[in-house]
Design a protein around this motif. Sequence first.
Motif, PDB file in Angstrom:
ATOM      1  N   LYS A   1       0.818  -1.207   0.000  1.00 45.11           N
ATOM      2  CA  LYS A   1       0.000   0.000   0.000  1.00 45.11           C
ATOM      3  C   LYS A   1       0.861   1.271   0.000  1.00 45.11           C
ATOM      4  O   LYS A   1       0.467   2.290  -0.572  1.00 45.11           O
ATOM      5  CB  LYS A   1      -0.957  -0.016   1.197  1.00 45.11           C
ATOM      6  N   VAL A   2       2.016   1.230   0.643  1.00 46.37           N
ATOM      7  CA  VAL A   2       2.932   2.382   0.616  1.00 46.37           C
ATOM      8  C   VAL A   2       3.279   2.739  -0.825  1.00 46.37           C
ATOM      9  O   VAL A   2       3.219   3.910  -1.236  1.00 46.37           O
ATOM     10  CB  VAL A   2       4.228   2.092   1.412  1.00 46.37           C
ATOM     11  N   GLU A   3       3.638   1.715  -1.621  1.00 48.53           N
ATOM     12  CA  GLU A   3       4.031   1.966  -3.017  1.00 48.53           C
ATOM     13  C   GLU A   3       2.846   2.454  -3.847  1.00 48.53           C
ATOM     14  O   GLU A   3       2.973   3.378  -4.653  1.00 48.53           O
ATOM     15  CB  GLU A   3       4.589   0.674  -3.641  1.00 48.53           C
ATOM     16  N   VAL A   4       1.695   1.841  -3.637  1.00 47.11           N
ATOM     17  CA  VAL A   4       0.504   2.212  -4.411  1.00 47.11           C
ATOM     18  C   VAL A   4       0.069   3.640  -4.085  1.00 47.11           C
ATOM     19  O   VAL A   4      -0.230   4.440  -4.984  1.00 47.11           O
ATOM     20  CB  VAL A   4      -0.643   1.223  -4.129  1.00 47.11           C
ATOM     21  N   LEU A   5       0.027   3.983  -2.805  1.00 42.48           N
ATOM     22  CA  LEU A   5      -0.381   5.333  -2.405  1.00 42.48           C
ATOM     23  C   LEU A   5       0.594   6.376  -2.933  1.00 42.48           C
ATOM     24  O   LEU A   5       0.192   7.489  -3.297  1.00 42.48           O
ATOM     25  CB  LEU A   5      -0.490   5.435  -0.877  1.00 42.48           C
ATOM     26  N   TYR A   6       1.878   6.022  -2.972  1.00 43.03           N
ATOM     27  CA  TYR A   6       2.866   6.970  -3.508  1.00 43.03           C
ATOM     28  C   TYR A   6       2.579   7.279  -4.977  1.00 43.03           C
ATOM     29  O   TYR A   6       2.579   8.437  -5.394  1.00 43.03           O
ATOM     30  CB  TYR A   6       4.290   6.424  -3.364  1.00 43.03           C
TER      31      TYR A   6
ATOM     32  N   GLN B   1       2.527   8.301   3.975  1.00 43.20           N
ATOM     33  CA  GLN B   1       2.071   8.298   2.588  1.00 43.20           C
ATOM     34  C   GLN B   1       0.560   8.488   2.511  1.00 43.20           C
ATOM     35  O   GLN B   1       0.055   9.173   1.612  1.00 43.20           O
ATOM     36  CB  GLN B   1       2.474   6.969   1.918  1.00 43.20           C
ATOM     37  N   PHE B   2      -0.155   7.921   3.455  1.00 46.21           N
ATOM     38  CA  PHE B   2      -1.607   8.106   3.538  1.00 46.21           C
ATOM     39  C   PHE B   2      -1.951   9.581   3.753  1.00 46.21           C
ATOM     40  O   PHE B   2      -2.832  10.137   3.085  1.00 46.21           O
ATOM     41  CB  PHE B   2      -2.158   7.242   4.683  1.00 46.21           C
ATOM     42  N   LEU B   3      -1.239  10.241   4.667  1.00 44.99           N
ATOM     43  CA  LEU B   3      -1.504  11.658   4.953  1.00 44.99           C
ATOM     44  C   LEU B   3      -1.155  12.542   3.767  1.00 44.99           C
ATOM     45  O   LEU B   3      -1.842  13.521   3.471  1.00 44.99           O
ATOM     46  CB  LEU B   3      -0.718  12.089   6.200  1.00 44.99           C
TER      47      LEU B   3
END
Length: 672
Positions: free
Chosen positions: A263-268, A331-333
Amino acid sequence: MSFVTEERKTPQESISPNTYTFDLFGGVDLFVEILLRPTLTVQGDLPILSDDLIKDCLSILYNCCICTEGVTKSLAAREDFVTFLFTLMSNKKVFLQTATLIEDILSVRKEIIQLEEIPNLASLVQSFNQQQLANFCRILSVTISEPDVGVDDKHTLLARSTQQKTSTCLSRAESNQVTLVNIPGFIERLCKLATRKVTEVADASARLELEDWHSWLDNALVLDALMQLAIEEAEQSSTAVLFGLTKHRLPQSMKIVHEIMYKVEVLYVLCVLLMGRQRNQVHRMLAEFKLIPGLNNLFDKLIWRRQPSGHVLHRQNQNCDCSPEISFKIQFLRLLQSFSDHHENKYLLLSGQELNELSDIYLNANVFEMDALNNTDRNLVCDGKKGLLTRLISVMKKEPIDSSFRFWQARAVESFLRGTPSYADQVFLLRRGLLEHILYCIIDSGCKSHDVLQSYFDLLGELMKFNIDAFKRFNKYVNTEEKFQMFLTQINSSLVDSNMLVRCIVLSLDRFESQTKDVKVVEVFSECRLLSYMAQMENRLSFLFRLTSIINVQTLTQENVSCLNTSLVILMLARRRGKLPFYLSALQEKEYAEKYPGCLLNNFHNLLRFWQHHYLNKDKDSTCLENSSCIPFTYWKETVSVLLGSGRSSRCAIASYIDEAYRDLDRDFLEL
């Protein structure tokens, strides 16, 4: 050749004579040739390489890249090989090894690869399963980010202006963003990945503690390899033990970390696309595919399920080796900030019940609803009673005072308020105790972080702008002279950090002074320490003098250019009231009192010339200035032109206040 990742040593700690010798005698080139040969031959019978042979070649090449300096760069220089590696990812059995090598190679390339030149890219991406697509996002992050992304504030506007002058076409990163957005189904699949739920076991002892992740894990790709092993073993009903954990516990405990890393990579990737030239197109897709409601459903169980303990707090732009959970939160924020910033889709961060509350606020205040609120599709907003914005404020108020998350939290909430001030949006947040919490953090908490304080000053400015209820609440909290002086001390400690709040107070003061028939305004005005302080002309002049002293054309950045615009706001309001000559005369007197005549006004003249050069060619920036100040941009331009007037007889021109001996107005700042 043993893998460095197995030895858990960095390249600097490892002595790798084997890889050096292997490369020296042409081994790397030979392995590249072995991999490429089936694609180069023109004979009828194509040699078919076994998957095991391809895996071994890729693994050894990757190990050489890690252990021997220069190998990665030499591979990166071979366009044919890099392109070939992308096509090789269509082979599911060697996908992981290929992705690992590509990621390493792209990270050292001087030029970003052009995705549109990769054969059949769309069909390649569409062939990936969700796990492979998430891994592919690690590669994409390198291809869609400008080389200086993340440290943009460190580059002066002058340097960026010169760079933009020489390059008018799309950069490679921007071109790659366009390519990706146009791949059918790509954004939809990313939204599904970002909002996919993780099944957590009830037994806490079976879960991997995320804070301990780096005690046994080097990177995400090692984790992928372990997951692959676990899956294979589960399929074979093996009872083998991996890292001392049984097959029944390891896959489940790793699942949480695994999903978070994806999810970190996708959100980025989504965040970068949201800030690109296809912003509106991406926004429509993210709304349609319900990204925000999906993230809202994950908030309590995954995104902010608990506060990580024992991690080293880091500041904005500071390099650190974060755990996946910390990276995920940040990354979410950042995504929320990009999503809300100056866009009507920001109301998707609320629930249907909260949208009704906003409508009621407008109705009770006898104010027309904003079109963006009316136009919000209720089918696309957050489920339940609480939307993402409300949940974010709740965790923000519980966050430890020295937490680095506070900066990003404040930025995300502030982006919801940016643009044309909305009374209902402000009251919605005031009702949730946000103003009192911010004041506590600024005055009473002992917070020392410049980044966090700046984010709170900016948020406070957006929350209070033109809102008499907010100033009333401010006065209720700052109810002693001691507290008020502490507040002023914090503002004055760094005007670069606090100038947006100063601008808000000056603008609000000007509006309230014209509302003398409003009993509520008159009552609050007479009691509020902050308004009384800013109403004194000597205090506004003091801010003006300092704001124009701390910047010059050569040091202007995206971060401190706001000081110039705040100075302009003070002078525009003075011009409206016919007091511009008085302010300019006061600046001249201050120069002589400080014994450097001409220095301040010459500098300000140069700054305004650059302002014209910078803003008159930027539609977005000019719109932001107009919306946030409620002053037409035509008046901004007129005021700057008046200040830069050349006539000696004009009492509103800066040149009139600089003696001939000290005048230095014709310098070409673009050549410096």
